[in-house]
Design an enzyme around this catalytic site. Sequence first.
Site, PDB file in Angstrom:
ATOM      1  N   ASN A   1      -5.896  -7.684  12.159  1.00  0.00           N
ATOM      2  CA  ASN A   1      -6.593  -6.948  11.095  1.00  0.00           C
ATOM      3  C   ASN A   1      -7.591  -7.930  10.477  1.00  0.00           C
ATOM      4  OD1 ASN A   1      -7.468  -5.480   8.936  1.00  0.00           O
ATOM      5  ND2 ASN A   1      -5.431  -5.078   8.069  1.00  0.00           N
TER       6      ASN A   1
ATOM      7  N   LYS B   1      -5.451 -11.089   9.495  1.00  0.00           N
ATOM      8  CA  LYS B   1      -3.983 -10.982   9.521  1.00  0.00           C
ATOM      9  C   LYS B   1      -3.579 -10.718  10.965  1.00  0.00           C
ATOM     10  CE  LYS B   1      -3.611  -8.958   4.938  1.00  0.00           C
ATOM     11  NZ  LYS B   1      -4.151  -7.665   4.533  1.00  0.00           N
TER      12      LYS B   1
ATOM     13  N   ARG C   1      -7.123  -3.237  14.083  1.00  0.00           N
ATOM     14  CA  ARG C   1      -7.291  -2.167  13.100  1.00  0.00           C
ATOM     15  C   ARG C   1      -8.785  -2.050  12.803  1.00  0.00           C
ATOM     16  NH1 ARG C   1      -7.170  -2.525   6.741  1.00  0.00           N
ATOM     17  NH2 ARG C   1      -7.330  -0.307   6.303  1.00  0.00           N
TER      18      ARG C   1
ATOM     19  N   HIS D   1      -6.026   5.481   5.906  1.00  0.00           N
ATOM     20  CA  HIS D   1      -4.577   5.254   6.026  1.00  0.00           C
ATOM     21  C   HIS D   1      -3.969   6.133   7.135  1.00  0.00           C
ATOM     22  CE1 HIS D   1      -4.535   4.213   1.436  1.00  0.00           C
ATOM     23  NE2 HIS D   1      -4.658   3.102   2.138  1.00  0.00           N
TER      24      HIS D   1
ATOM     25  N   GLY E   1      -4.249   0.713  -2.233  1.00  0.00           N
ATOM     26  CA  GLY E   1      -4.991   1.956  -2.046  1.00  0.00           C
ATOM     27  C   GLY E   1      -3.976   3.085  -1.961  1.00  0.00           C
TER      28      GLY E   1
ATOM     29  N   ARG F   1      -9.201   1.407  -8.190  1.00  0.00           N
ATOM     30  CA  ARG F   1     -10.162   2.481  -7.876  1.00  0.00           C
ATOM     31  C   ARG F   1      -9.869   3.713  -8.724  1.00  0.00           C
ATOM     32  NH1 ARG F   1      -9.308   2.342  -1.460  1.00  0.00           N
ATOM     33  NH2 ARG F   1      -8.313   0.336  -1.740  1.00  0.00           N
TER      34      ARG F   1
ATOM     35  N   GLY G   1       5.083   3.197  -3.198  1.00  0.00           N
ATOM     36  CA  GLY G   1       5.907   4.322  -2.725  1.00  0.00           C
ATOM     37  C   GLY G   1       7.269   3.875  -2.221  1.00  0.00           C
TER      38      GLY G   1
ATOM     39  N   GLU H   1       2.110  -0.057  10.059  1.00  0.00           N
ATOM     40  CA  GLU H   1       0.846   0.205  10.745  1.00  0.00           C
ATOM     41  C   GLU H   1       0.657  -0.729  11.933  1.00  0.00           C
ATOM     42  OE1 GLU H   1      -2.210   1.292   7.346  1.00  0.00           O
ATOM     43  OE2 GLU H   1      -0.523   0.160   6.580  1.00  0.00           O
TER      44      GLU H   1
HETATM   45  P1  AMP Z   1       0.391  -2.319  -0.334  1.00  0.00           P
HETATM   46  O1  AMP Z   1      -1.066  -2.052  -0.522  1.00  0.00           O
HETATM   47  O2  AMP Z   1       1.097  -1.257   0.417  1.00  0.00           O
HETATM   48  O3  AMP Z   1       0.674  -3.703   0.181  1.00  0.00           O
HETATM   49  O4  AMP Z   1       1.028  -2.276  -1.814  1.00  0.00           O
HETATM   50  C1  AMP Z   1       0.814  -3.308  -2.721  1.00  0.00           C
HETATM   51  C2  AMP Z   1       1.236  -2.854  -4.093  1.00  0.00           C
HETATM   52  O5  AMP Z   1       2.607  -2.443  -4.102  1.00  0.00           O
HETATM   53  C3  AMP Z   1       1.192  -3.970  -5.142  1.00  0.00           C
HETATM   54  O6  AMP Z   1      -0.065  -4.121  -5.707  1.00  0.00           O
HETATM   55  C4  AMP Z   1       2.192  -3.494  -6.159  1.00  0.00           C
HETATM   56  O7  AMP Z   1       1.508  -2.730  -7.144  1.00  0.00           O
HETATM   57  C5  AMP Z   1       3.098  -2.552  -5.420  1.00  0.00           C
HETATM   58  N1  AMP Z   1       4.493  -3.024  -5.406  1.00  0.00           N
HETATM   59  C6  AMP Z   1       5.062  -3.937  -4.603  1.00  0.00           C
HETATM   60  N2  AMP Z   1       6.367  -4.112  -4.931  1.00  0.00           N
HETATM   61  C7  AMP Z   1       6.627  -3.267  -5.949  1.00  0.00           C
HETATM   62  C8  AMP Z   1       7.795  -2.973  -6.727  1.00  0.00           C
HETATM   63  N3  AMP Z   1       8.958  -3.577  -6.508  1.00  0.00           N
HETATM   64  N4  AMP Z   1       7.665  -2.049  -7.704  1.00  0.00           N
HETATM   65  C9  AMP Z   1       6.502  -1.444  -7.931  1.00  0.00           C
HETATM   66  N5  AMP Z   1       5.380  -1.668  -7.243  1.00  0.00           N
HETATM   67  C10 AMP Z   1       5.431  -2.570  -6.261  1.00  0.00           C
END
Ligand code: AMP
Length: 400
Positions: A7, A14, A91, A180, A212, A241, A333, A385
């Site tokens: 990526n 990455k 990616r 996504h 995102g 955003r 999520g 992914e």
């Molecule tokens: P991603 O883009 O999927 O890597 O998600 C990153 C985001 O996940 C981070 O900026 C956090 O806001 C959120 N995140 C990670 N761990 C937690 C957690 N334990 N509780 C709430 N949000 C989290």
Amino acid sequence: MNILVINAGSSSVKYQLFNMKQETVLAKGRVERIGMETAILVHEPAGKSDVSEVSEILEHTSAIRRVLDILVSKDHGVLDSIDQIDAVGHRVVHGGESFKNSVLVDEDVKKEIRRLFDLAPLHNPAHMLGITAVEVNMPGVPQAVVFDTAFHQTMPSHAYLYPVPMALYRKHKVRRYGFHGTSHKYVSERAAKFLGRPLEQLKLITCHIGNGCSCAAVLGGVSVDTSMGLTPLEGLMMGTRSGDLDPAIVPYAMAKEDLTLSEISSMLNKHSGLQAISGLSSDMREIVEAMEAGDKNAALAFDMYEYRIRKYIGAYAAAMNGVDAIVFTAGVGENSEVLRKKVCQQLTYLGIELDEERNRSGRGTEKAITTEASSVQVLVIPTNEEWMIAMDTYSLVQAD
Ligand code: AMP
């Protein structure tokens, strides 16, 4: 067969190396600050200790060279030779209308990715640097490209067109593309397996909530609508955003605040969302912590974020005339039980019954967070992914 997944960003790469037969990750890592004297390589080989090295890495070809070197190094390596890498999967964010599926890289594919630079000026040029860097370092090794947009190419025209003059679509391809896609596809397939039902018979709403954020309506395994649009700015409120807003805000704010096009674009992409409303952070962990400590702005940011997810779930249940399961994935999520709880508590009209214990436990695993009696299942499925990119690459190379 071993497949290296890349990526490439403008100043980062990455990577993850998979053994496809054993379905294992042999190593993963990243190079950051490419272009600087203090570039850093972080390498995590399976079964050996992690390592990080700071050195001058001025462009992507050298970055990939460093990655290949460490993959075969005596102390930190996981392979005897680079020849043991059979294929590379990349990616690529934007595939426009040209790519409805993943493809093997050839001259025509590269030409088309370049033609799409206009639609993803921050991403596609960086992906091309990654492809070229692999060509230079590993001549003859097959490469595949897996597009974030491809899964959503099944949307019907009434979902992907904007109600603006058709010349914008005909001349400039202004339409909803969605992003996504690799994640929405992966969690849809996993959800069907988890539920023990054929994907073709399911109505799913997948919520990729990370830095995102996007929702997708997946009907019978096919994306029929998604919240991101021409760019990844539309739809849900995100870390930095804005997501959806009245388009008239753009010229109005530009006039009132004397902003240029690039300033307003930067405001909406980098200085909005959770960050702007909380005045604190774009990270949901910090928002929840501050909210629980009584910070009113953090609570408002959380409420707006959650409300907008819930509105999209309602919209997509309407779009599909029902829903069998809702899936949460990505950083927020997968990890924020507080967010999932708040969303589910307001969806009782769909027959959703949250099981609080299930929502709390089993972090990092695929799980249902609703009771047996719940008429719609809510699932948490960790996204992957990179594995999806490796699988697509594997299939393309096998079929070639
Ligand atoms: P991603 O883009 O999927 O890597 O998600 C990153 C985001 O996940 C981070 O900026 C956090 O806001 C959120 N995140 C990670 N761990 C937690 C957690 N334990 N509780 C709430 N949000 C989290």
